[in-house]
Design a protein around this motif. Structure first.
Motif, PDB file in Angstrom:
ATOM      1  N   GLU A  71      36.400  27.769  49.556  1.00  0.00           N
ATOM      2  CA  GLU A  71      36.932  28.092  48.232  1.00  0.00           C
ATOM      3  C   GLU A  71      35.948  28.952  47.435  1.00  0.00           C
ATOM      4  O   GLU A  71      36.331  29.948  46.818  1.00  0.00           O
ATOM      5  N   ARG A  72      34.673  28.594  47.476  1.00  0.00           N
ATOM      6  CA  ARG A  72      33.649  29.380  46.773  1.00  0.00           C
ATOM      7  C   ARG A  72      33.553  30.788  47.346  1.00  0.00           C
ATOM      8  O   ARG A  72      33.438  31.764  46.605  1.00  0.00           O
ATOM      9  N   ALA A  73      33.628  30.913  48.661  1.00  0.00           N
ATOM     10  CA  ALA A  73      33.576  32.235  49.290  1.00  0.00           C
ATOM     11  C   ALA A  73      34.776  33.074  48.867  1.00  0.00           C
ATOM     12  O   ALA A  73      34.630  34.263  48.553  1.00  0.00           O
ATOM     13  N   GLU A  74      35.949  32.453  48.830  1.00  0.00           N
ATOM     14  CA  GLU A  74      37.145  33.176  48.420  1.00  0.00           C
ATOM     15  C   GLU A  74      37.007  33.690  46.981  1.00  0.00           C
ATOM     16  O   GLU A  74      37.311  34.848  46.691  1.00  0.00           O
ATOM     17  N   GLU A  75      36.543  32.837  46.085  1.00  0.00           N
ATOM     18  CA  GLU A  75      36.380  33.234  44.687  1.00  0.00           C
ATOM     19  C   GLU A  75      35.362  34.369  44.546  1.00  0.00           C
ATOM     20  O   GLU A  75      35.586  35.327  43.805  1.00  0.00           O
ATOM     21  N   THR A  76      34.261  34.258  45.263  1.00  0.00           N
ATOM     22  CA  THR A  76      33.210  35.274  45.204  1.00  0.00           C
ATOM     23  C   THR A  76      33.711  36.614  45.735  1.00  0.00           C
ATOM     24  O   THR A  76      33.496  37.661  45.115  1.00  0.00           O
ATOM     25  N   LEU A  77      34.400  36.578  46.866  1.00  0.00           N
ATOM     26  CA  LEU A  77      34.902  37.814  47.461  1.00  0.00           C
ATOM     27  C   LEU A  77      36.021  38.433  46.640  1.00  0.00           C
ATOM     28  O   LEU A  77      36.141  39.658  46.570  1.00  0.00           O
ATOM     29  N   ARG A  78      36.825  37.612  45.999  1.00  0.00           N
ATOM     30  CA  ARG A  78      37.878  38.146  45.123  1.00  0.00           C
ATOM     31  C   ARG A  78      37.222  38.912  43.967  1.00  0.00           C
ATOM     32  O   ARG A  78      37.635  40.024  43.627  1.00  0.00           O
ATOM     33  N   GLY A  79      36.184  38.332  43.381  1.00  0.00           N
ATOM     34  CA  GLY A  79      35.464  39.020  42.304  1.00  0.00           C
ATOM     35  C   GLY A  79      34.822  40.307  42.780  1.00  0.00           C
ATOM     36  O   GLY A  79      34.853  41.328  42.083  1.00  0.00           O
ATOM     37  N   ALA A  80      34.266  40.271  43.980  1.00  0.00           N
ATOM     38  CA  ALA A  80      33.629  41.478  44.529  1.00  0.00           C
ATOM     39  C   ALA A  80      34.657  42.574  44.760  1.00  0.00           C
ATOM     40  O   ALA A  80      34.411  43.744  44.431  1.00  0.00           O
ATOM     41  N   SER A  81      35.819  42.222  45.298  1.00  0.00           N
ATOM     42  CA  SER A  81      36.825  43.249  45.552  1.00  0.00           C
ATOM     43  C   SER A  81      37.351  43.825  44.244  1.00  0.00           C
ATOM     44  O   SER A  81      37.601  45.033  44.154  1.00  0.00           O
ATOM     45  N   GLU A  82      37.489  43.001  43.215  1.00  0.00           N
ATOM     46  CA  GLU A  82      37.921  43.506  41.912  1.00  0.00           C
ATOM     47  C   GLU A  82      36.879  44.450  41.317  1.00  0.00           C
ATOM     48  O   GLU A  82      37.223  45.507  40.779  1.00  0.00           O
ATOM     49  N   LEU A  95      34.566  46.198  42.963  1.00  0.00           N
ATOM     50  CA  LEU A  95      34.502  47.422  43.762  1.00  0.00           C
ATOM     51  C   LEU A  95      35.702  48.327  43.530  1.00  0.00           C
ATOM     52  O   LEU A  95      35.572  49.547  43.520  1.00  0.00           O
ATOM     53  N   SER A  96      36.867  47.732  43.331  1.00  0.00           N
ATOM     54  CA  SER A  96      38.044  48.562  43.115  1.00  0.00           C
ATOM     55  C   SER A  96      37.996  49.276  41.769  1.00  0.00           C
ATOM     56  O   SER A  96      38.632  50.308  41.593  1.00  0.00           O
ATOM     57  N   VAL A 127      37.795  57.882  50.460  1.00  0.00           N
ATOM     58  CA  VAL A 127      38.657  57.331  51.516  1.00  0.00           C
ATOM     59  C   VAL A 127      38.007  56.092  52.133  1.00  0.00           C
ATOM     60  O   VAL A 127      38.665  55.052  52.290  1.00  0.00           O
ATOM     61  N   GLN A 128      36.736  56.183  52.462  1.00  0.00           N
ATOM     62  CA  GLN A 128      36.042  55.055  53.081  1.00  0.00           C
ATOM     63  C   GLN A 128      35.901  53.889  52.096  1.00  0.00           C
ATOM     64  O   GLN A 128      36.030  52.723  52.474  1.00  0.00           O
ATOM     65  N   HIS A 129      35.635  54.203  50.829  1.00  0.00           N
ATOM     66  CA  HIS A 129      35.521  53.169  49.800  1.00  0.00           C
ATOM     67  C   HIS A 129      36.844  52.422  49.653  1.00  0.00           C
ATOM     68  O   HIS A 129      36.881  51.188  49.638  1.00  0.00           O
ATOM     69  N   GLU A 130      37.937  53.162  49.546  1.00  0.00           N
ATOM     70  CA  GLU A 130      39.244  52.538  49.389  1.00  0.00           C
ATOM     71  C   GLU A 130      39.620  51.705  50.613  1.00  0.00           C
ATOM     72  O   GLU A 130      40.209  50.628  50.483  1.00  0.00           O
ATOM     73  N   ALA A 131      39.265  52.180  51.795  1.00  0.00           N
ATOM     74  CA  ALA A 131      39.534  51.411  53.016  1.00  0.00           C
ATOM     75  C   ALA A 131      38.729  50.118  53.027  1.00  0.00           C
ATOM     76  O   ALA A 131      39.233  49.055  53.411  1.00  0.00           O
ATOM     77  N   TYR A 132      37.474  50.206  52.580  1.00  0.00           N
ATOM     78  CA  TYR A 132      36.630  49.011  52.532  1.00  0.00           C
ATOM     79  C   TYR A 132      37.186  48.004  51.528  1.00  0.00           C
ATOM     80  O   TYR A 132      37.291  46.815  51.829  1.00  0.00           O
ATOM     81  N   VAL A 133      37.565  48.474  50.352  1.00  0.00           N
ATOM     82  CA  VAL A 133      38.120  47.577  49.331  1.00  0.00           C
ATOM     83  C   VAL A 133      39.417  46.940  49.846  1.00  0.00           C
ATOM     84  O   VAL A 133      39.631  45.734  49.677  1.00  0.00           O
ATOM     85  N   ALA A 134      40.256  47.711  50.507  1.00  0.00           N
ATOM     86  CA  ALA A 134      41.507  47.172  51.054  1.00  0.00           C
ATOM     87  C   ALA A 134      41.220  46.107  52.115  1.00  0.00           C
ATOM     88  O   ALA A 134      41.881  45.051  52.139  1.00  0.00           O
ATOM     89  N   SER A 135      40.241  46.352  52.965  1.00  0.00           N
ATOM     90  CA  SER A 135      39.938  45.357  54.001  1.00  0.00           C
ATOM     91  C   SER A 135      39.272  44.127  53.396  1.00  0.00           C
ATOM     92  O   SER A 135      39.486  43.004  53.862  1.00  0.00           O
ATOM     93  N   LEU A 136      38.499  44.306  52.323  1.00  0.00           N
ATOM     94  CA  LEU A 136      37.906  43.167  51.633  1.00  0.00           C
ATOM     95  C   LEU A 136      39.000  42.315  50.983  1.00  0.00           C
ATOM     96  O   LEU A 136      38.967  41.086  51.050  1.00  0.00           O
ATOM     97  N   ARG A 137      39.981  42.969  50.400  1.00  0.00           N
ATOM     98  CA  ARG A 137      41.110  42.228  49.820  1.00  0.00           C
ATOM     99  C   ARG A 137      41.892  41.484  50.901  1.00  0.00           C
ATOM    100  O   ARG A 137      42.295  40.333  50.709  1.00  0.00           O
ATOM    101  N   ALA A 138      42.130  42.141  52.019  1.00  0.00           N
ATOM    102  CA  ALA A 138      42.862  41.496  53.120  1.00  0.00           C
ATOM    103  C   ALA A 138      42.085  40.295  53.653  1.00  0.00           C
ATOM    104  O   ALA A 138      42.670  39.243  53.948  1.00  0.00           O
ATOM    105  N   PHE A 139      40.781  40.446  53.760  1.00  0.00           N
ATOM    106  CA  PHE A 139      39.939  39.347  54.223  1.00  0.00           C
ATOM    107  C   PHE A 139      39.993  38.192  53.231  1.00  0.00           C
ATOM    108  O   PHE A 139      40.109  37.023  53.618  1.00  0.00           O
ATOM    109  N   THR A 140      39.934  38.512  51.942  1.00  0.00           N
ATOM    110  CA  THR A 140      39.982  37.481  50.905  1.00  0.00           C
ATOM    111  C   THR A 140      41.320  36.751  50.933  1.00  0.00           C
ATOM    112  O   THR A 140      41.368  35.522  50.800  1.00  0.00           O
ATOM    113  N   THR A 141      42.395  37.489  51.128  1.00  0.00           N
ATOM    114  CA  THR A 141      43.717  36.870  51.234  1.00  0.00           C
ATOM    115  C   THR A 141      43.770  35.933  52.428  1.00  0.00           C
ATOM    116  O   THR A 141      44.271  34.802  52.337  1.00  0.00           O
ATOM    117  N   GLU A 142      43.248  36.384  53.552  1.00  0.00           N
ATOM    118  CA  GLU A 142      43.218  35.559  54.758  1.00  0.00           C
ATOM    119  C   GLU A 142      42.336  34.332  54.548  1.00  0.00           C
ATOM    120  O   GLU A 142      42.644  33.243  55.043  1.00  0.00           O
TER     121      GLU A 142
END
Length: 104
Positions: A15-26, A28-29, A39-54
């Motif tokens: 849960e703590r990791a999810e909260e931290t990564l959600r904040g990081a993706s926000e 970074l975006s 392009v690379q930044h947006e791809a990284y942010v998208a994959s970070l969001r997908a990872f956070t969702t997972e």
């Protein structure tokens, strides 16, 4: 997370990791990277969001005791983690570039 000895501890750490990564993706975006890195930044942010969702989905699995160990968490996340690693490497391959003015 890897050293969690109980479901309760594992649940709290995921849960703590999810909260931290959600904040990081926000955060970074919200950045405006240089054109050459966009392009690379947006791809990284998208994959970070997908990872956070997972990670959130995995958190539910820990709560329901479908996933009960740190190894199970990592196995559950392996595909999204590999994608995050690939997009991170692509962004890092660009080398240093000037920070956006909002970061200076």
């Amino acid at each position: 997370m890897a050293s969690a000895k109980s479901i309760k501890t594992l649940d709290a750490r995921v849960e703590r990791a999810e909260e931290t990564l959600r904040g990081a993706s926000e955060s970074l975006s919200a950045l405006a990277p240089p054109v050459e890195a966009r392009v690379q930044h947006e791809a990284y942010v998208a994959s970070l969001r997908a990872f956070t969702t997972e990670l959130g989905t995995t958190l539910g699995r820990v709560g329901s005791m479908t996933v009960c160990t740190a190894g199970g968490v990592f196995a559950d996340l392996s595909g999204k983690l590999q994608m995050l690693d690939q997009t991170g490497k692509a962004l890092r391959a660009l080398g240093d570039y000037p920070a956006p003015t909002s970061c200076r």
